[in-house]
Design an enzyme around this catalytic site. Structure first.
Site, PDB file in Angstrom:
ATOM      1  N   GLN A  10     -19.599  26.880 -30.255  1.00 57.69           N
ATOM      2  CA  GLN A  10     -19.502  27.142 -31.689  1.00 57.69           C
ATOM      3  C   GLN A  10     -20.876  27.127 -32.354  1.00 57.69           C
ATOM      4  O   GLN A  10     -21.741  26.323 -32.007  1.00 57.69           O
ATOM      5  CB  GLN A  10     -18.591  26.104 -32.350  1.00 57.69           C
ATOM      6  CG  GLN A  10     -17.133  26.321 -32.012  1.00 57.69           C
ATOM      7  CD  GLN A  10     -16.212  25.334 -32.696  1.00 57.69           C
ATOM      8  OE1 GLN A  10     -15.521  24.570 -32.036  1.00 57.69           O
ATOM      9  NE2 GLN A  10     -16.186  25.355 -34.010  1.00 57.69           N
ATOM     10  N   SER A  90     -20.224  23.321 -24.513  1.00 61.97           N
ATOM     11  CA  SER A  90     -19.063  22.911 -25.311  1.00 61.97           C
ATOM     12  C   SER A  90     -17.896  23.874 -25.077  1.00 61.97           C
ATOM     13  O   SER A  90     -17.414  24.008 -23.959  1.00 61.97           O
ATOM     14  CB  SER A  90     -19.453  22.824 -26.790  1.00 61.97           C
ATOM     15  OG  SER A  90     -18.408  22.295 -27.568  1.00 61.97           O
ATOM     16  N   LEU A  91     -17.459  24.586 -26.120  1.00 64.87           N
ATOM     17  CA  LEU A  91     -16.368  25.558 -25.964  1.00 64.87           C
ATOM     18  C   LEU A  91     -16.678  26.564 -24.851  1.00 64.87           C
ATOM     19  O   LEU A  91     -15.784  27.007 -24.121  1.00 64.87           O
ATOM     20  CB  LEU A  91     -16.149  26.276 -27.300  1.00 64.87           C
ATOM     21  CG  LEU A  91     -15.082  27.368 -27.439  1.00 64.87           C
ATOM     22  CD1 LEU A  91     -15.544  28.725 -26.953  1.00 64.87           C
ATOM     23  CD2 LEU A  91     -13.776  26.993 -26.734  1.00 64.87           C
ATOM     24  N   ARG A 115      -6.742  23.449 -28.424  1.00 66.24           N
ATOM     25  CA  ARG A 115      -7.923  22.582 -28.517  1.00 66.24           C
ATOM     26  C   ARG A 115      -8.485  22.583 -29.931  1.00 66.24           C
ATOM     27  O   ARG A 115      -8.764  21.534 -30.508  1.00 66.24           O
ATOM     28  CB  ARG A 115      -8.975  23.067 -27.516  1.00 66.24           C
ATOM     29  CG  ARG A 115     -10.269  22.270 -27.472  1.00 66.24           C
ATOM     30  CD  ARG A 115     -11.213  22.926 -26.458  1.00 66.24           C
ATOM     31  NE  ARG A 115     -12.441  22.187 -26.220  1.00 66.24           N
ATOM     32  CZ  ARG A 115     -13.566  22.350 -26.887  1.00 66.24           C
ATOM     33  NH1 ARG A 115     -13.612  23.244 -27.878  1.00 66.24           N
ATOM     34  NH2 ARG A 115     -14.645  21.646 -26.591  1.00 66.24           N
ATOM     35  N   HIS A 201     -17.368  16.267 -29.973  1.00 64.42           N
ATOM     36  CA  HIS A 201     -18.006  15.455 -28.936  1.00 64.42           C
ATOM     37  C   HIS A 201     -18.371  14.040 -29.375  1.00 64.42           C
ATOM     38  O   HIS A 201     -19.355  13.480 -28.893  1.00 64.42           O
ATOM     39  CB  HIS A 201     -19.238  16.179 -28.379  1.00 64.42           C
ATOM     40  CG  HIS A 201     -18.939  17.574 -27.944  1.00 64.42           C
ATOM     41  ND1 HIS A 201     -18.089  17.857 -26.894  1.00 64.42           N
ATOM     42  CD2 HIS A 201     -19.320  18.780 -28.451  1.00 64.42           C
ATOM     43  CE1 HIS A 201     -17.989  19.168 -26.750  1.00 64.42           C
ATOM     44  NE2 HIS A 201     -18.711  19.754 -27.689  1.00 64.42           N
ATOM     45  N   GLN A 250     -14.909  15.867 -22.096  1.00 68.90           N
ATOM     46  CA  GLN A 250     -15.871  16.675 -22.856  1.00 68.90           C
ATOM     47  C   GLN A 250     -15.626  16.592 -24.359  1.00 68.90           C
ATOM     48  O   GLN A 250     -16.560  16.665 -25.156  1.00 68.90           O
ATOM     49  CB  GLN A 250     -15.784  18.125 -22.378  1.00 68.90           C
ATOM     50  CG  GLN A 250     -16.817  19.055 -22.968  1.00 68.90           C
ATOM     51  CD  GLN A 250     -16.195  20.324 -23.514  1.00 68.90           C
ATOM     52  OE1 GLN A 250     -15.343  20.266 -24.397  1.00 68.90           O
ATOM     53  NE2 GLN A 250     -16.623  21.455 -23.007  1.00 68.90           N
TER      54      GLN A 250
END
Length: 311
Positions: A10, A90-91, A115, A201, A250
Site C-alpha cells: 500500500q 506487506s500486501l 484481510r 504491522h 505479518q
C-alpha cells in the site's frame, strides 16, 4: 542470468498507473477477472478524478494484487523467463505467493479483500498514524517507541524497516505524535505522515490476525514453485502450514524489508525487478545495497529493455 521479482504494498498506487501497459492483453484480462470475483471495477477506479477510492484500504489491497499480477502475467505472455526468487512488501507478499502458485488468483482476491476488511474493522472509530522517519538509526527509533508505549500504555511501534535511514512507525495517533516529538527534541530528523487508512504491522492488528487465521484454515495452499522470502524473518519456506503462519504473523509484526533484500542478494541475485508500474521499492534497493541493479515495469519498453539487460 537470473533475477528476483518484488511486489510493492500500500502506498504505491496512483491514478491511471496501468494506462501505459494497456498494450498487454493480460492487463484488461486480470482486471476483468477481479471485477467478476469481487464485483468491483478496479480498473475504472484508476480512471477517477481523485485518489480517494484507490487509497481506501478496502480497495487498495485487491487493486494492488491485481495490478502486480497483471504485470507479471504480461511478462510471462511476452515469453520471458520467470524469476528465480520472489518477495513482496506487506500486501505485496500476497502477490508473490500468487505468482509462486501457492494460491489461485480467485482465492488471493478473496483473501486480500477479507484481510483489508479485518484490518479496517480492527481500528474502527480509532485515531491512528503511520509516519516515515528519515535519517535515524533503527535502534534509536525502536527504543523511543518502546519508551513511549510504556509511558502511555498505548501502541507505537516500528512497523516497516524499508531501508537504512527509513523506518515507518505506526499506532495510536497520540502515541505516535509523542514519539515523533521525543525524536525531534534530540535528533535532527525528517518525517513524512503517510496517507494510510489503517496502521499496518503493529499490535493494533492482533485481533484482525486471529480472525484472519481462522479464514486461512479454509484455504488450500500449495507449495511454492518459486522461492519466496518472507517479511516476518526474511526466510523462505516450502511447508504450507508455515507459510500460513508467516502471513498471519505479518499482520501484526514489522516488515523486515531491508533483511529481505539482503537475503535476495546473499542468494546470489543482483538483478531485482519491481513487478509493478512504479519504483517505490527500487528506490529502497539503492540504499540497501549499491550493487543491486534495479528495474521497474512502467511501460511496454521497460519490459523489453529489462529482459534484454538481464538475460
Amino acid at each position: 542470468m537470473s533475477c528476483a521479482f518484488i511486489f510493492p504494498g500500500q502506498g504505491s498506487q496512483t491514478l491511471k498507473m496501468m494506462d501505459n501497459l494497456l498494450s498487454f492483453n493480460q492487463v484488461r484480462k486480470q482486471f476483468a477477472i477481479a471485477k467478476e470475483v469481487l464485483n468491483i471495477d478496479y480498473f475504472q477506479m484508476l480512471q477517477e478524478d481523485t485518489s480517494d477510492n484507490i487509497n481506501n484500504t478496502l480497495n487498495t489491497q485487491p487493486l494492488l494484487l491485481t495490478a502486480g499480477y497483471a504485470t507479471y502475467m504480461s511478462w510471462i505472455d511476452c515469453g520471458y523467463q520467470p524469476p528465480s526468487i520472489l518477495a513482496g512488501h506487506s500486501l505485496g507478499e500476497w502477490t508473490a505467493l500468487l505468482v509462486a502458485g501457492v494460491v489461485s488468483f480467485e482465492d488471493a482476491l478473496n483473501i486480500v479483500k477479507l484481510r483489508s476488511t479485518l484490518m479496517q474493522n480492527a481500528v474502527h472509530n480509532q485515531e491512528y498514524l503511520m509516519v516515515a522517519i528519515l535519517g535515524l538509526d533503527d535502534n534509536i527509533i525502536i527504543e523511543t517507541c518502546s519508551q513511549v508505549s510504556s509511558l502511555t500504555n498505548k501502541v507505537v511501534e516500528a512497523v516497516n524497516f524499508n531501508c537504512p535511514g527509513q523506518v515507518v512507525i505506526g499506532g495510536d495517533k497520540d502515541c505516535v505524535s509523542l514519539a515523533i516529538e521525543k525524536l525531534k527534541s534530540s535528533h535532527n530528523i525528517k518525517f513524512i505522515v503517510l496517507p494510510m487508512s489503517v496502521p499496518s504491522h503493529c499490535a493494533l492488528m492482533k485481533d484482525a490476525s486471529e480472525k484472519f487465521a481462522l479464514y486461512l484454515k479454509t484455504i488450500q495452499f500449495k507449495q511454492p514453485k518459486i522461492k519466496v522470502f518472507f517479511n516476518f524473518n526474511s526466510e523462505s519456506y516450502m511447508d504450507t502450514d508455515v507459510i500460513k503462519e508467516m502471513m498471519i504473523k505479518q499482520l501484526y509484526n514489522p516488515v523486515q524489508w531491508t533483511k529481505v533484500i539482503k537475503s535476495i542478494v546473499d542468494s546470489g541475485i543482483k538483478n531485482i525487478v519491481e513487478c509493478f508500474p512504479g519504483r517505490v521499492l527500487s528506490n529502497f534497493n539503492k540504499r540497501i545495497d549499491s550493487n543491486i541493479q534495479s528495474f521497474y515495469l512502467k511501460s511496454a519498453d521497460d519490459f523489453k529493455n529489462t529482459y534484454e539487460t538481464i538475460f
